[in-house]
Scaffold this active site. Sequence first.
Site, PDB file in Angstrom:
ATOM      1  CB  ALA A   1      14.705 -12.580   6.489  1.00  0.00           C
TER       2      ALA A   1
ATOM      3  CG  ASP B   1      10.971  -1.504   3.560  1.00  0.00           C
ATOM      4  OD1 ASP B   1       9.863  -1.724   4.075  1.00  0.00           O
ATOM      5  OD2 ASP B   1      11.361  -2.047   2.510  1.00  0.00           O
TER       6      ASP B   1
ATOM      7  CB  THR C   1      -0.917   0.049   1.247  1.00  0.00           C
ATOM      8  OG1 THR C   1      -0.088  -0.033   2.402  1.00  0.00           O
ATOM      9  CG2 THR C   1      -1.913  -1.097   1.268  1.00  0.00           C
TER      10      THR C   1
HETATM   11  C1  GLA Z   1       8.816  -4.194   0.387  1.00  0.00           C
HETATM   12  C2  GLA Z   1       9.075  -2.764  -0.050  1.00  0.00           C
HETATM   13  C3  GLA Z   1       8.139  -1.791   0.662  1.00  0.00           C
HETATM   14  C4  GLA Z   1       6.694  -2.238   0.594  1.00  0.00           C
HETATM   15  C5  GLA Z   1       6.573  -3.722   0.942  1.00  0.00           C
HETATM   16  C6  GLA Z   1       5.182  -4.246   0.719  1.00  0.00           C
HETATM   17  O1  GLA Z   1       9.189  -4.359   1.711  1.00  0.00           O
HETATM   18  O2  GLA Z   1      10.408  -2.408   0.220  1.00  0.00           O
HETATM   19  O3  GLA Z   1       8.309  -0.504   0.121  1.00  0.00           O
HETATM   20  O4  GLA Z   1       6.136  -1.977  -0.661  1.00  0.00           O
HETATM   21  O5  GLA Z   1       7.462  -4.526   0.191  1.00  0.00           O
HETATM   22  O6  GLA Z   1       4.295  -3.658   1.614  1.00  0.00           O
END
Ligand code: GLA
Length: 406
Positions: free
Chosen positions: A132, A186, A45
């Site tokens: 992971a 992240d 999202t």
């Molecule tokens: C990965 C990406 C994030 C996000 C997630 C899914 O972790 O790095 O930016 O899109 O997938 O929610």
Amino acid sequence: MTHDALPSTAPSPASLLDTFESLHGRPADGVWSAPGRVNLIGEHTDYVGGLVLPIALPQRTVAACARRGDDLVRVHSATLDQTAEIALGEVGPGSPGGWPSYAAGVLWALREAGHEVGGIDAVIDSSVPVGAGLSSSAALECAVGAAVSDLFDLALLADDTARRELIAACIRAENDVAGAATGGMDQSAALLCRPGHALYLDCRSGEVEHIPFDLEDHGLVLLVTDTRAAHTLADGQYEVRRRAAERAAERLGLATLRDVDPHALDEALETLAGDSPGDRPGNDELVRRARHVVTEIDRVRATVAALREDDFDTVGELFTTSHVSLRDDFEVSCAELDLAVETALGAGALGARMTGGGFGGSSIALVPAEAAAHTADLITAAYADRGWSAPHSFAVTAGGAARRDL
Ligand code: GLA
């Protein structure tokens, strides 16, 4: 008992100082660190400007760094026992490639943003498991970014506004230099999270709220299972999903799927399906992709509301519904994730779901504290039954954001 084999919470900053000095024959200027993350809910999202709810992990990437007098970026990974060297002028899209892109890319992005940065020596170590789905790449970017900010007096750790600038540089390192079209959750988690709290982040406005997330008081544990199934974001499927979400929004005449009113979802899905069945190939796929994204954004709101009420049964149900949506509508789960989720639920978890981008990586389960070790054992046994290599389960609490340690 797999549950006991917890990774250490973070490599010791003091020992990294020693490693730096023995490698470089001079002391480091300091030590910085940044955490990995698990997303509680709000998956796929972030890149539509939606809502997410990650926590920072106690596992961190630690970087001992010093300024150099030239433009060389020299990074040694203690985890991999590899050293990479590249002149800052040679860093750019696709270069240097591999893990060093995440470190060198941040210096490049800060330069592109107009900051005066030069070369550094860095020694890094990490307890964030790589591959992971726990954002080891963002932890690396943000640890190096924190160091560079202090080493070149950029003050990008000063407050959340300054940190947002560093987040943007770390995202550019990942998108433009490493070539992974990820959405920014992240890096935001690694730079904005607070201990004992989940980060309720609106990826469109950038607004954040820190939601208390202390399971211990409620006799619960968040059990992470690293399935150890191969997981690469750069291999195409992540980007394919992202483009599908964009196409769906375009067909609806909206900027992004964030603009779909959840109450008018059925109408939007009918529009996506087309009036005459079959005349627009691929529409069923767009319907399912859009349904996941729009309902998932709503589940984030519902989870925050439930957390505010200490209603963990509802939180658990939302986790499980999210998993089903990711598995069936968004199609980013895999057999290993599904088995970890089903086994945890069978063992009495309040809820469980895959976390992160999917196609491997990790799952999370909300379990009564006294059942955590047994749940982890059952997951390990279920994998062994299928002849799969052993997963790794461990309990986590909500940690803090990137910082200077020494
Ligand atoms: C990965 C990406 C994030 C996000 C997630 C899914 O972790 O790095 O930016 O899109 O997938 O929610």
